[in-house]
Design a protein around this motif. Structure first.
Motif, short mmCIF file in Angstrom:
data_model
loop_
_atom_site.label_atom_id
_atom_site.label_comp_id
_atom_site.label_asym_id
_atom_site.label_seq_id
_atom_site.Cartn_x
_atom_site.Cartn_y
_atom_site.Cartn_z
N ALA A 68 8.39 51.66 21.19
CA ALA A 68 10.23 51.32 21.50
C ALA A 68 10.15 49.58 22.24
O ALA A 68 9.20 49.32 22.74
CB ALA A 68 10.89 52.09 22.76
N GLY A 69 11.49 49.37 21.02
CA GLY A 69 11.45 47.71 21.87
C GLY A 69 12.67 47.17 21.35
O GLY A 69 13.38 47.54 20.37
N ASP A 70 12.49 45.73 21.45
CA ASP A 70 13.62 44.44 20.78
C ASP A 70 12.59 44.45 19.25
O ASP A 70 11.56 43.26 19.37
CB ASP A 70 14.09 43.80 21.25
CG ASP A 70 14.79 43.05 20.58
OD1 ASP A 70 14.73 42.29 19.43
OD2 ASP A 70 15.25 41.36 21.33
N PHE A 71 12.84 44.51 18.11
CA PHE A 71 12.37 44.19 17.08
C PHE A 71 12.92 43.68 16.10
O PHE A 71 12.29 42.17 15.74
CB PHE A 71 12.25 45.51 15.78
CG PHE A 71 11.16 46.53 16.42
CD1 PHE A 71 10.07 46.70 15.81
CD2 PHE A 71 11.42 47.67 17.29
CE1 PHE A 71 9.30 48.03 16.37
CE2 PHE A 71 11.07 48.64 17.86
CZ PHE A 71 9.44 48.40 17.08
N ASN A 72 14.04 42.58 16.22
CA ASN A 72 14.42 41.45 15.78
C ASN A 72 14.60 41.74 14.95
O ASN A 72 14.60 41.46 13.56
CB ASN A 72 14.16 40.53 16.40
CG ASN A 72 14.43 39.43 17.27
OD1 ASN A 72 15.45 39.13 17.81
ND2 ASN A 72 13.52 39.25 18.83
N ALA A 73 15.36 42.97 14.04
CA ALA A 73 15.47 42.92 12.80
C ALA A 73 16.61 43.98 12.84
O ALA A 73 16.55 45.57 13.22
CB ALA A 73 13.99 44.04 12.07
N SER A 74 17.36 44.07 12.03
CA SER A 74 18.63 44.79 11.31
C SER A 74 18.32 46.15 11.44
O SER A 74 17.22 45.50 10.04
CB SER A 74 19.46 43.64 11.01
OG SER A 74 19.58 43.90 9.75
N PRO A 75 19.00 46.46 10.51
CA PRO A 75 19.11 48.08 9.76
C PRO A 75 18.46 47.54 8.14
O PRO A 75 17.64 48.21 7.04
CB PRO A 75 19.91 49.15 9.52
CG PRO A 75 19.85 48.62 11.08
CD PRO A 75 20.19 47.62 11.31
#
Length: 382
Positions: free
Chosen positions: A303-310
């Motif tokens: 889990a975390g911040d992937f800096n990627a939108s769907p």
């Protein structure tokens, strides 16, 4: 030779139809290109910034506008539906929320909370060398820890455990003593800008380095950062915890913050600063993470911040054995960023099949960060 009177309206009708058909065709071409190029080539990063919901809304609007065009209505319907089928998966819509019902949590379930803290408690009075980035909301350190306690988590996966100086260089945060006071009896692992706080004993901690997955040229291009040497090279912290005492099992928790397509500090993301280096580092981070997960025999939660939108195809680099926890969310359109003006989602959670997600919520941060937190209740089988 002159056209018959009856032929003129037909030609006029065709001329009126072509503009109505060309827009759906152009959108379909864009969707196809996006499916092929997103996450694979660096120069497609600007089109990737299209709001994800557009992949569902645009075809519907085009179809509605084209309804009066009787002659081309069938073709327009086919083209718009094709673009909806091809691109709808990147819209961020969580249709599974309509029918998915996760099983109730057993008594030994684990609560995990993942959150991008937005540069921890960066303030000059808290030891930072400069004010927080533009747009950081006012906050007090007591509110910061109160928010963490309110999550009542067994494990905290926290990102942006870092300050920045006047020269935009990373500065190590030294808040471990405060964390131990706030969470007595918990165990702490830290690497780069990541810190994991666990109620369970930590049996392994490992920062996952991206450099083996970069070309030698790109590896040498990473500038040294004396304040936080591994800030640019370690974006995932793996922490294995022992659940259930000596007779229990080991669970691997991956705390990740994949770098942004652009260098967003200190003025925020700007499409003009998209570049090949950032793209290759994003790829290297995800490949390094995927390689570690693939050879890990334990149950995994990532889990975390992937800096990627769907809509961003770079998430394809995650290993196939990971399962997206999104269906457990109750929202039809979950958003995690910007927390103050929710636009879309860039924070994600994945598990291996031997981990069951019983509850999954996106927790608004009440102005403490620009990200919502992710709160999951999970259990492991076997």
């Amino acid at each position: 030779m002159t056209a018959t009177a009856g032929s003129r309206p037909a030609w006029r009708s065709r001329w009126r139809t072509w503009p109505l058909l060309s827009a759906p065709v152009a959108w379909l071409v864009f969707v196809v290109l996006h499916r092929v190029l997103s996450g694979r080539v660096w120069w497609w990063q600007v089109p990737e910034l299209v709001p994800p919901l557009a992949f569902a809304v645009v075809p519907i609007l085009l179809l509605a506008v084209a309804l009066p065009a009787r002659r081309a209505r069938g073709w327009i319907a086919v083209v718009t539906l094709a673009s909806l089928v091809l691109g709808g998966g990147g819209s961020g819509l969580n249709l599974a929320a309509l029918w998915h019902r996760p099983p109730p949590a057993p008594p030994d379930a684990i609560t995990v909370f993942s959150w991008n803290t937005f540069y921890w408690d960066q303030r000059p009075e808290n030891g930072a060398a400069m004010p927080p980035p533009t747009g950081t909301p006012p906050r007090d350190i007591a509110d910061f820890y109160r928010y963490l306690h309110d999550q009542k988590a067994d494990v905290y996966l926290l990102q942006e455990y870092v300050y920045f100086g006047q020269d935009s260089k990373a500065i190590r945060v030294d808040d471990l003593d405060r964390l131990r006071r706030e969470f007595p009896g918990y165990h702490i692992a830290a690497a780069s800008e990541l810190v994991t706080v666990s109620r369970f004993p930590i049996v392994l901690r490992s920062g996952i380095d991206l450099r083996p997955w970069l070309s030698e040229e790109r590896d040498k291009a990473i500038p040294p950062d004396p304040g936080l040497p591994d800030f640019s090279t370690v974006k995932t912290l793996r922490t294995d915890v022992r659940v259930g005492g000596d007779g229990g099992k080991t669970v691997s928790l991956y705390n990740t913050h994949i770098n942004s397509p652009v260098h967003a500090f200190p003025r925020g993301p700007d499409p003009r600063r998209l570049n090949r280096t950032q793209h290759e580092r994003r790829q290297a981070n995800l490949r390094a993470l995927a390689a570690d997960v693939e050879r890990n025999p334990h149950p995994v939660l990532l889990a975390g911040d992937f800096n990627a939108s769907p809509a961003m195809g770079i998430l394809r680099l995650l290993p196939d054995r990971l399962v997206d926890a999104t269906p457990v969310l109750g929202s039809l359109y979950p958003t995690s960023w910007d927390d103050r003006r929710p636009l879309w989602r860039i924070d994600w959670a994945f598990t291996t099949p031997d981990v069951t997600v019983h509850r999954y919520e996106l927790m608004r941060s009440n102005g403490l960060s620009d990200h919502s937190g992710q709160r999951l209740v999970v259990s492991t089988s076997g």
